[in-house]
Design a protein around this motif. Structure first.
Motif, PDB file in Angstrom:
ATOM      1  N   HIS A   1      -1.619  10.184   2.460  1.00 54.72           N
ATOM      2  CA  HIS A   1      -1.477   9.805   1.050  1.00 54.72           C
ATOM      3  C   HIS A   1      -0.256   8.901   0.961  1.00 54.72           C
ATOM      4  CE1 HIS A   1      -1.747  10.126  -3.319  1.00 54.72           C
ATOM      5  NE2 HIS A   1      -0.438  10.336  -3.335  1.00 54.72           N
ATOM      6  N   ALA A   2      -0.378   7.788   0.220  1.00 51.50           N
ATOM      7  CA  ALA A   2       0.701   6.802   0.171  1.00 51.50           C
ATOM      8  C   ALA A   2       1.122   6.491  -1.253  1.00 51.50           C
ATOM      9  CB  ALA A   2       0.271   5.523   0.878  1.00 51.50           C
ATOM     10  N   LEU A   3       2.415   6.237  -1.408  1.00 56.23           N
ATOM     11  CA  LEU A   3       3.001   5.816  -2.674  1.00 56.23           C
ATOM     12  C   LEU A   3       3.809   4.549  -2.442  1.00 56.23           C
ATOM     13  CD1 LEU A   3       4.508   9.256  -3.795  1.00 56.23           C
ATOM     14  CD2 LEU A   3       2.363   8.247  -4.633  1.00 56.23           C
TER      15      LEU A   3
ATOM     16  N   ARG B   1       7.913   2.070   0.310  1.00 55.99           N
ATOM     17  CA  ARG B   1       6.624   2.740   0.479  1.00 55.99           C
ATOM     18  C   ARG B   1       6.867   4.064   1.186  1.00 55.99           C
ATOM     19  NH1 ARG B   1       1.630   0.946   3.979  1.00 55.99           N
ATOM     20  NH2 ARG B   1      -0.095   1.703   2.721  1.00 55.99           N
ATOM     21  N   LEU B   2       6.201   5.117   0.728  1.00 57.97           N
ATOM     22  CA  LEU B   2       6.320   6.442   1.323  1.00 57.97           C
ATOM     23  C   LEU B   2       4.913   6.953   1.630  1.00 57.97           C
ATOM     24  CD1 LEU B   2       8.332   8.786   2.039  1.00 57.97           C
ATOM     25  CD2 LEU B   2       7.735   9.752  -0.197  1.00 57.97           C
ATOM     26  N   VAL B   3       4.703   7.391   2.869  1.00 59.61           N
ATOM     27  CA  VAL B   3       3.394   7.873   3.304  1.00 59.61           C
ATOM     28  C   VAL B   3       3.529   9.310   3.789  1.00 59.61           C
ATOM     29  CG1 VAL B   3       1.440   7.519   4.849  1.00 59.61           C
ATOM     30  CG2 VAL B   3       2.709   5.545   3.976  1.00 59.61           C
ATOM     31  N   LEU B   4       2.684  10.179   3.261  1.00 57.95           N
ATOM     32  CA  LEU B   4       2.596  11.559   3.722  1.00 57.95           C
ATOM     33  C   LEU B   4       1.421  11.669   4.697  1.00 57.95           C
ATOM     34  CD1 LEU B   4       3.419  14.605   3.500  1.00 57.95           C
ATOM     35  CD2 LEU B   4       1.707  14.762   1.663  1.00 57.95           C
ATOM     36  N   LEU B   5       1.688  12.108   5.917  1.00 61.65           N
ATOM     37  CA  LEU B   5       0.664  12.287   6.939  1.00 61.65           C
ATOM     38  C   LEU B   5       0.444  13.771   7.184  1.00 61.65           C
ATOM     39  CD1 LEU B   5       1.956   9.669   9.555  1.00 61.65           C
ATOM     40  CD2 LEU B   5       0.289   9.301   7.709  1.00 61.65           C
ATOM     41  N   HIS B   6      -0.802  14.133   7.521  1.00 67.99           N
ATOM     42  CA  HIS B   6      -1.101  15.534   7.822  1.00 67.99           C
ATOM     43  C   HIS B   6      -2.143  15.613   8.922  1.00 67.99           C
ATOM     44  CE1 HIS B   6      -1.659  19.798   7.414  1.00 67.99           C
ATOM     45  NE2 HIS B   6      -2.910  19.674   6.971  1.00 67.99           N
TER      46      HIS B   6
END
Length: 225
Positions: A67-69, A85-90
């Motif tokens: 998910h990216a912001l 830019r901030l990206v959440l990886l899982h």
């Protein structure tokens, strides 16, 4: 919104071939509850008024779920001071390099005054802003990795009327420690990231408890949006 563009490396294994085409490789799969909860916390967060945040297509190949912001820091005249830019990886199976199942990846950049860009300590200071922002929020994290790059542009010939400009760019990633039910406190990590954006943009501290924070001075003549 003039958000930071370009490839993002997760800083932990060389996975930097991101392609912005969706919500991770497994966009059609059932979303794991921990990832869903982490994303909802990001969506519910409310940053300080000068930071505008919106969702953006997430890198497709960095992890099964992402998910990216993107964010822009604006002044009172609605002109851009910094962006990121901030990206959440899982990865529900875990990742050896991350030492966890979640990873946060960021790109932050801003223009600088020439004299500030010449400071030999600037890269160390900018990196300390990231780690300091996380620590100030009391966040547990691991495996931090990244680069701080500064660049200057000088114009010649038909472009010689343009003033020289300098830019700082921070690329970083870290593993947020998981809490209850395997969910990291992504809202707090987002708040820390916004603190970093504010510092890079030269905004004054958001609260009286942050009076000792040193920020970059705002550059002259911010670019119109």
């Amino acid at each position: 919104m003039a958000a930071a563009q370009g490839r993002l490396s997760d800083g932990a294994g060389g996975m930097d071939d991101a392609k912005d085409t969706g919500e991770g490789e497994h966009a059609g799969d059932a979303v794991p509850p921990p990832f869903g909860a982490a994303v909802e916390a990001l969506r519910a967060a409310r940053p300080r008024p000068q930071i505008e945040i919106e969702s953006t297509p997430a890198p497709q190949r960095l992890a099964p779920f992402a998910h990216a912001l993107e964010a822009t820091v604006v002044d009172d005249d609605d002109q851009d001071l910094a962006d990121g830019r901030l990206v959440l990886l899982h990865d529900p199976s875990g990742h050896d390099a991350w030492q966890g199942t979640f990873r946060l990846v960021t790109l932050v950049r801003a223009e600088l005054e020439p004299e500030m860009a010449a400071d030999p300590l600037l890269p160390d200071v900018c990196w300390s802003w990231l780690t300091g922002a996380l620590q100030a929020r009391g966040l547990a994290y691991g495996e931090p990795s990244g680069t701080v790059t500064r660049a200057s542009s000088h114009y010649f010939g038909g472009l010689s009327e343009r003033p020289a400009n300098s830019q700082i760019e921070i690329r970083a990633s870290w593993t947020p420690r998981e809490g209850l039910n395997g969910v990291p406190d992504t809202a707090a990590h987002l708040a820390a990231w916004c603190d970093l954006l504010a510092q890079v943009a030269g905004l004054p501290p958001a609260g009286p408890g942050d009076a000792s924070v040193v920020t970059l001075p705002q550059r002259r003549g911010p670019q119109p949006r």
